[in-house]
Motif scaffolding. Sequence first.
Motif, mmCIF file in Angstrom:
data_model
loop_
_atom_site.group_PDB
_atom_site.id
_atom_site.type_symbol
_atom_site.label_atom_id
_atom_site.label_comp_id
_atom_site.label_asym_id
_atom_site.label_seq_id
_atom_site.Cartn_x
_atom_site.Cartn_y
_atom_site.Cartn_z
ATOM 1 N N LEU A 147 81.459 84.002 21.381
ATOM 2 C CA LEU A 147 80.941 84.633 22.596
ATOM 3 C C LEU A 147 80.154 85.882 22.221
ATOM 4 O O LEU A 147 80.694 86.769 21.555
ATOM 5 C CB LEU A 147 82.129 85.014 23.498
ATOM 6 C CG LEU A 147 81.808 85.598 24.855
ATOM 7 C CD1 LEU A 147 81.064 84.593 25.727
ATOM 8 C CD2 LEU A 147 83.097 86.015 25.569
ATOM 9 N N ALA A 148 78.889 85.926 22.661
ATOM 10 C CA ALA A 148 78.056 87.102 22.369
ATOM 11 C C ALA A 148 77.348 87.533 23.642
ATOM 12 O O ALA A 148 77.022 86.696 24.481
ATOM 13 C CB ALA A 148 77.032 86.749 21.294
ATOM 14 N N SER A 149 77.119 88.841 23.771
ATOM 15 C CA SER A 149 76.423 89.298 24.982
ATOM 16 C C SER A 149 74.965 89.579 24.679
ATOM 17 O O SER A 149 74.611 90.045 23.594
ATOM 18 C CB SER A 149 77.093 90.560 25.537
ATOM 19 O OG SER A 149 76.975 91.601 24.614
ATOM 20 N N SER A 150 74.093 89.267 25.666
ATOM 21 C CA SER A 150 72.701 89.693 25.624
ATOM 22 C C SER A 150 72.543 90.670 26.776
ATOM 23 O O SER A 150 73.526 91.026 27.417
ATOM 24 C CB SER A 150 71.779 88.508 25.837
ATOM 25 O OG SER A 150 71.653 87.796 24.647
ATOM 26 N N VAL A 151 71.318 91.053 27.083
ATOM 27 C CA VAL A 151 71.113 92.072 28.122
ATOM 28 C C VAL A 151 71.827 91.697 29.424
ATOM 29 O O VAL A 151 72.603 92.474 29.953
ATOM 30 C CB VAL A 151 69.596 92.265 28.372
ATOM 31 C CG1 VAL A 151 69.362 93.352 29.411
ATOM 32 C CG2 VAL A 151 68.903 92.586 27.079
ATOM 33 N N ASP A 152 71.580 90.487 29.934
ATOM 34 C CA ASP A 152 72.144 90.164 31.248
ATOM 35 C C ASP A 152 72.899 88.835 31.276
ATOM 36 O O ASP A 152 73.092 88.251 32.324
ATOM 37 C CB ASP A 152 71.022 90.150 32.300
ATOM 38 C CG ASP A 152 69.925 89.184 31.887
ATOM 39 O OD1 ASP A 152 70.052 88.579 30.802
ATOM 40 O OD2 ASP A 152 68.949 89.029 32.637
ATOM 41 N N HIS A 153 73.253 88.326 30.117
ATOM 42 C CA HIS A 153 74.033 87.094 30.103
ATOM 43 C C HIS A 153 74.851 86.994 28.810
ATOM 44 O O HIS A 153 74.723 87.849 27.932
ATOM 45 C CB HIS A 153 73.112 85.874 30.247
ATOM 46 C CG HIS A 153 72.165 85.701 29.113
ATOM 47 N ND1 HIS A 153 70.867 86.157 29.149
ATOM 48 C CD2 HIS A 153 72.324 85.139 27.893
ATOM 49 C CE1 HIS A 153 70.273 85.869 28.000
ATOM 50 N NE2 HIS A 153 71.137 85.261 27.227
ATOM 51 N N PHE A 154 75.674 85.948 28.741
ATOM 52 C CA PHE A 154 76.455 85.681 27.526
ATOM 53 C C PHE A 154 75.939 84.413 26.854
ATOM 54 O O PHE A 154 75.304 83.573 27.502
ATOM 55 C CB PHE A 154 77.932 85.492 27.874
ATOM 56 C CG PHE A 154 78.624 86.773 28.231
ATOM 57 C CD1 PHE A 154 79.093 87.620 27.233
ATOM 58 C CD2 PHE A 154 78.793 87.140 29.554
ATOM 59 C CE1 PHE A 154 79.726 88.803 27.542
ATOM 60 C CE2 PHE A 154 79.424 88.337 29.874
ATOM 61 C CZ PHE A 154 79.893 89.162 28.869
ATOM 62 N N ASN A 155 76.250 84.296 25.552
ATOM 63 C CA ASN A 155 75.904 83.101 24.786
ATOM 64 C C ASN A 155 77.153 82.545 24.118
ATOM 65 O O ASN A 155 78.036 83.311 23.725
ATOM 66 C CB ASN A 155 74.937 83.447 23.646
ATOM 67 C CG ASN A 155 73.673 84.091 24.155
ATOM 68 O OD1 ASN A 155 72.919 83.475 24.895
ATOM 69 N ND2 ASN A 155 73.465 85.347 23.792
ATOM 70 N N ASN A 275 80.089 90.749 20.302
ATOM 71 C CA ASN A 275 79.641 89.709 19.381
ATOM 72 C C ASN A 275 80.837 89.138 18.624
ATOM 73 O O ASN A 275 81.252 89.666 17.605
ATOM 74 C CB ASN A 275 78.618 90.306 18.396
ATOM 75 C CG ASN A 275 77.681 89.257 17.873
ATOM 76 O OD1 ASN A 275 77.894 88.063 18.094
ATOM 77 N ND2 ASN A 275 76.653 89.668 17.165
ATOM 78 N N LEU A 276 81.390 88.089 19.190
ATOM 79 C CA LEU A 276 82.619 87.508 18.667
ATOM 80 C C LEU A 276 82.321 86.150 18.025
ATOM 81 O O LEU A 276 81.655 85.310 18.620
ATOM 82 C CB LEU A 276 83.570 87.338 19.848
ATOM 83 C CG LEU A 276 85.076 87.467 19.635
ATOM 84 C CD1 LEU A 276 85.431 88.714 18.863
ATOM 85 C CD2 LEU A 276 85.765 87.483 20.996
ATOM 86 N N PHE A 277 82.826 85.963 16.806
ATOM 87 C CA PHE A 277 82.649 84.709 16.077
ATOM 88 C C PHE A 277 83.992 83.997 15.929
ATOM 89 O O PHE A 277 85.042 84.582 16.186
ATOM 90 C CB PHE A 277 82.094 84.995 14.667
ATOM 91 C CG PHE A 277 80.632 85.343 14.636
ATOM 92 C CD1 PHE A 277 80.173 86.573 15.113
ATOM 93 C CD2 PHE A 277 79.700 84.452 14.133
ATOM 94 C CE1 PHE A 277 78.821 86.894 15.094
ATOM 95 C CE2 PHE A 277 78.346 84.763 14.094
ATOM 96 C CZ PHE A 277 77.903 85.984 14.579
ATOM 97 N N VAL A 278 83.930 82.737 15.469
ATOM 98 C CA VAL A 278 85.142 82.007 15.092
ATOM 99 C C VAL A 278 85.265 82.158 13.576
ATOM 100 O O VAL A 278 84.286 81.973 12.860
ATOM 101 C CB VAL A 278 85.033 80.507 15.459
ATOM 102 C CG1 VAL A 278 86.329 79.792 15.107
ATOM 103 C CG2 VAL A 278 84.709 80.346 16.930
ATOM 104 N N ASN A 279 86.445 82.493 13.090
ATOM 105 C CA ASN A 279 86.596 82.799 11.670
ATOM 106 C C ASN A 279 86.678 81.538 10.796
ATOM 107 O O ASN A 279 87.752 81.037 10.493
ATOM 108 C CB ASN A 279 87.824 83.691 11.470
ATOM 109 C CG ASN A 279 87.830 84.358 10.108
ATOM 110 O OD1 ASN A 279 86.840 84.308 9.383
ATOM 111 N ND2 ASN A 279 88.942 84.964 9.761
#
Length: 327
Positions: A147-155, A275-279
């Motif tokens: 899960l990662a954030s951009s200006v106005d949304h998540f990815n 900015n969260l990754f899977v390990n």
Amino acid sequence: MDEYLIYRFPGESVQYFLGRWEKTTLQNVLDQTGRFVVSTDDGKEVFAFVSEVKIEREGFHPQLKNKSDQIAVSQEDYSIALAEVLKEMEGDIQKTVFSRIDRRHWDATGILEVFDALEEAYPNTLVYILVSGQWGTWLGATPETLLASSVDHFNSMALAGTLPANTTEDWTEKEREEQAYVEKYILEAIQEEGSLLQQSEVEERFAGPVKHLCTRFQFVLKDGRLEPFIRRLHPTPAVCGIPLEEARALYRKYEKHQRKLYTGFIGRVGREKFNLFVNLRCMECYIDSVDLYVGGGITKDSVPGKEWEETVRKANTLGQFLSKHER
Ligand SMILES: C=C(O[C@H]1C=CC=C(C(=O)O)[C@@H]1O)C(=O)O
């Protein structure tokens, strides 16, 4: 013992810190600004890096543990266990993720050189070294965004299915199916907790010696409620399986090691940057050996010999940079 954190997010420069790893809760760190966190495979234990002080590279003097307490299985034992897993999947379990440890010998004084090599080779990954008195020293270069954030949304992304990077073979139904489980799971989580803005086609994504299938998502969350969403999302079927509890019980029954931080979440959370990754593609480091953690999605169509080869290739993502330091 001194504790450290070194990281490089995609597109950023390397940061070196001295500080302290503290056990906390996800909600607690989400309320703060920009904390680096790491969790265990089930997401139940969360550690945040606190009291951080920026240091120079020369100030990094990690104290490594002597020896691993984990079991690294032979190909034969892996295949026997996987055959049992496949037998138990004849019931309701559509997919599980079966992993193992690949042990290599090295001279740990080369740890920063290995980090540098990974950092250079994999610009789109989160590359890190974590040093804790409690759970040891970990080094990784993970390609999977949770899960990662951009200006106005998540990815987010559904990353699964593996072939050698240089193959001319086509993707088969087996890889397409295992990736489709992940895609469906993430899409359902988005639809329950927010709304989808955009979903990509299934694309190829290269990760060193291997390539994967990947669907990218853009979305917004209802009331920006992150904690329930992360809890809903992690672990995805890319690292656990489906249905979740049964798939997890199955891999825990047959894996000979503890996953510890492998397949947990890792990265930066907080009100601003997220900015969260899977390990994945990670290893635990000891004075003269490393444990590489590698796994793969198992469906009824899995063939033990091929799954083993896949873990060998995944291990080489990091393993190829160890040869200079091998003992
Ligand atoms: C579980 C791992 O990879 C996951 C991510 C991409 C492809 C995978 C696969 O093809 O099985 C796995 O789902 C690992 O690298 O240890």
